[in-house]
Design an enzyme around this catalytic site. Structure first.
Site, PDB file in Angstrom:
ATOM      1  N   MET A 112       0.854  -1.194   0.000  1.00 43.37           N
ATOM      2  CA  MET A 112       0.000   0.000   0.000  1.00 43.37           C
ATOM      3  C   MET A 112       0.887   1.239   0.000  1.00 43.37           C
ATOM      4  SD  MET A 112      -3.418  -0.967   2.074  1.00 43.37           S
ATOM      5  CE  MET A 112      -2.814  -0.827   3.726  1.00 43.37           C
ATOM      6  N   GLY A 113       2.125   1.098  -0.447  1.00 48.23           N
ATOM      7  CA  GLY A 113       3.030   2.247  -0.525  1.00 48.23           C
ATOM      8  C   GLY A 113       3.654   2.583   0.814  1.00 48.23           C
ATOM      9  N   HIS A 161       9.143   0.954   3.066  1.00 46.38           N
ATOM     10  CA  HIS A 161      10.190   1.021   4.092  1.00 46.38           C
ATOM     11  C   HIS A 161      11.084  -0.201   3.948  1.00 46.38           C
ATOM     12  CE1 HIS A 161       7.739  -1.957   6.013  1.00 46.38           C
ATOM     13  NE2 HIS A 161       6.740  -1.100   6.194  1.00 46.38           N
ATOM     14  N   HIS A 217       9.549  -3.534   3.145  1.00 45.70           N
ATOM     15  CA  HIS A 217       9.191  -3.739   1.733  1.00 45.70           C
ATOM     16  C   HIS A 217      10.440  -4.012   0.895  1.00 45.70           C
ATOM     17  CE1 HIS A 217       5.755  -1.039   3.045  1.00 45.70           C
ATOM     18  NE2 HIS A 217       5.133  -2.114   2.614  1.00 45.70           N
ATOM     19  N   ASP A 272       2.553  -9.322   9.280  1.00 44.94           N
ATOM     20  CA  ASP A 272       1.091  -9.486   9.329  1.00 44.94           C
ATOM     21  C   ASP A 272       0.814 -10.978   9.191  1.00 44.94           C
ATOM     22  OD1 ASP A 272       0.233  -6.680   9.458  1.00 44.94           O
ATOM     23  OD2 ASP A 272       1.249  -6.553   7.531  1.00 44.94           O
ATOM     24  N   SER A 310       7.110  -0.882  10.383  1.00 43.51           N
ATOM     25  CA  SER A 310       5.749  -0.775   9.858  1.00 43.51           C
ATOM     26  C   SER A 310       5.545   0.626   9.294  1.00 43.51           C
ATOM     27  CB  SER A 310       4.759  -1.019  11.001  1.00 43.51           C
ATOM     28  OG  SER A 310       3.511  -0.441  10.723  1.00 43.51           O
ATOM     29  N   ARG A 370       3.144   2.391   9.750  1.00 42.39           N
ATOM     30  CA  ARG A 370       2.466   3.202  10.774  1.00 42.39           C
ATOM     31  C   ARG A 370       3.424   3.742  11.828  1.00 42.39           C
ATOM     32  NH1 ARG A 370      -3.319   1.736  10.621  1.00 42.39           N
ATOM     33  NH2 ARG A 370      -3.530   0.197   8.997  1.00 42.39           N
TER      34      ARG A 370
HETATM   35  O1  PAF Z   1       0.023  -5.785   3.732  1.00 39.31           O
HETATM   36  C1  PAF Z   1      -0.426  -4.871   3.013  1.00 39.31           C
HETATM   37  O2  PAF Z   1       0.232  -3.868   2.762  1.00 39.31           O
HETATM   38  C2  PAF Z   1      -1.826  -4.998   2.433  1.00 39.31           C
HETATM   39  O3  PAF Z   1      -2.675  -5.650   3.312  1.00 39.31           O
HETATM   40  C3  PAF Z   1      -1.844  -5.672   1.049  1.00 39.31           C
HETATM   41  C4  PAF Z   1      -1.391  -7.108   1.123  1.00 39.31           C
HETATM   42  C5  PAF Z   1      -0.976  -4.894   0.078  1.00 39.31           C
HETATM   43  C6  PAF Z   1      -3.280  -5.678   0.500  1.00 39.31           C
HETATM   44  O4  PAF Z   1      -3.785  -4.385   0.375  1.00 39.31           O
END
Ligand code: PAF
Length: 273
Positions: free
Chosen positions: A24-25, A28, A31, A144, A179, A181
């Site tokens: 979701m952009g 960090h 990712h 997650d 995260s 957040r």
């Molecule tokens: O983990 C996330 O960032 C989101 O839940 C995902 C897997 C991109 C789905 O929107």
């Protein structure tokens, strides 16, 4: 790296089998590790950025979700993405009434109990992204853990020909799980949030489930700024509460610091023992 808003324009023959990193952009280090892991599988790494309104149960959370489009392009390119896909809402959800993905009982436990509809929204978008990209691999973080479990189960139930690749949680040097957040935490909040990884590490050093649970509860109770939602030891295989003979034990924690929700988890198998 190509930045596209429509994957149907990609030359599939040129790319070959794709590794999808859905995000979701606000990219960090966590990712970055997902993208690097994808790159070990293929050069055809496609990172998607789509802030999925369906998985936010609270409109103000959606509004406040961090957005860093310029930095995301740079990070994705530097980490080895071949394509950055930023679909428009209408491409993901062309219909006016969205058919939501079926979720089973596990989607209403833990995160699902507090964040009503979250996992249904998450699985709905993941299925859409899978249908649009048709990846051979899809990469998800263990941070997650319930999301990872539910995605794996959806792929199995729907018999999708996609390999789900899990990447361990990336932590700051003081133990805080990275995260998107975390940017919202003040220095004091961040300090209080460290109780979570401390509790997980303490529990991982125990032998029995009872002493693991006790280590979680006692450590979390030592930080007055942390409001616990759940702290449990589950069986990774089916998300039931772990029992004496459970092999794949994992501790899950969620709670709030100053109104901001934090989650984390850790395997309780063979860490410090
Ligand atoms: O983990 C996330 O960032 C989101 O839940 C995902 C897997 C991109 C789905 O929107």
């Amino acid at each position: 790296m190509q930045v596209v808003d429509n994957v149907s324009a990609l030359d599939r023959a040129k790319f070959g089998p794709i590794a999808l990193v859905p995000t979701m952009g606000a990219l960090h280090e966590g990712h970055v590790r997902l993208i690097r892991q994808a790159r070990t599988l293929t050069d055809a790494v496609l990172v998607s950025i789509f802030i999925n309104p369906l998985q936010f149960e609270n409109p103000s959370d959606l509004e406040k979700y961090p957005r860093t489009p310029e930095a995301d392009i740079e990070k994705a390119a530097q980490s080895g993405a071949e394509v950055l896909w930023r679909p428009k809402y209408e491409q993901v959800y062309p219909e006016t009434t969205i058919a939501l993905q079926e979720v089973g009982a596990i989607a209403s436990l833990y995160e699902g109990a507090t964040r009503k509809g979250h996992f249904q929204g998450m699985l709905t978008v993941v299925r859409r992204l899978f249908d649009l990209v048709e990846p051979k691999w899809a990469i998800f973080g263990e941070k997650d853990f319930q999301q990872l479990f539910l995605v794996r189960r959806m792929v199995k139930d729907l018999k999708l020909d996609i390999e789900i690749v899990a990447v361990p949680t990336v932590r700051e040097s003081d133990g805080l799980a990275i995260s998107s957040r975390n940017v919202r935490l003040s220095p004091d909040d961040r300090q209080a949030a460290l109780v979570i990884s401390r509790a997980l590490t303490n529990a991982s050093q125990m032998e029995s489930i009872e002493s693991m649970q006790d280590a979680l509860d006692t450590t979390l109770a030592s930080e007055s700024e942390f409001k616990c939602d759940y702290a449990v030891i589950i069986d990774e295989e089916d998300f039931s509460l772990a029992k004496g003979d459970t092999k794949s034990k994992r501790a899950l924690i969620a709670g709030w610091v100053n109104g901001g929700r934090l989650i984390d988890n850790m395997s309780m198998v063979g860490l410090a023992r």
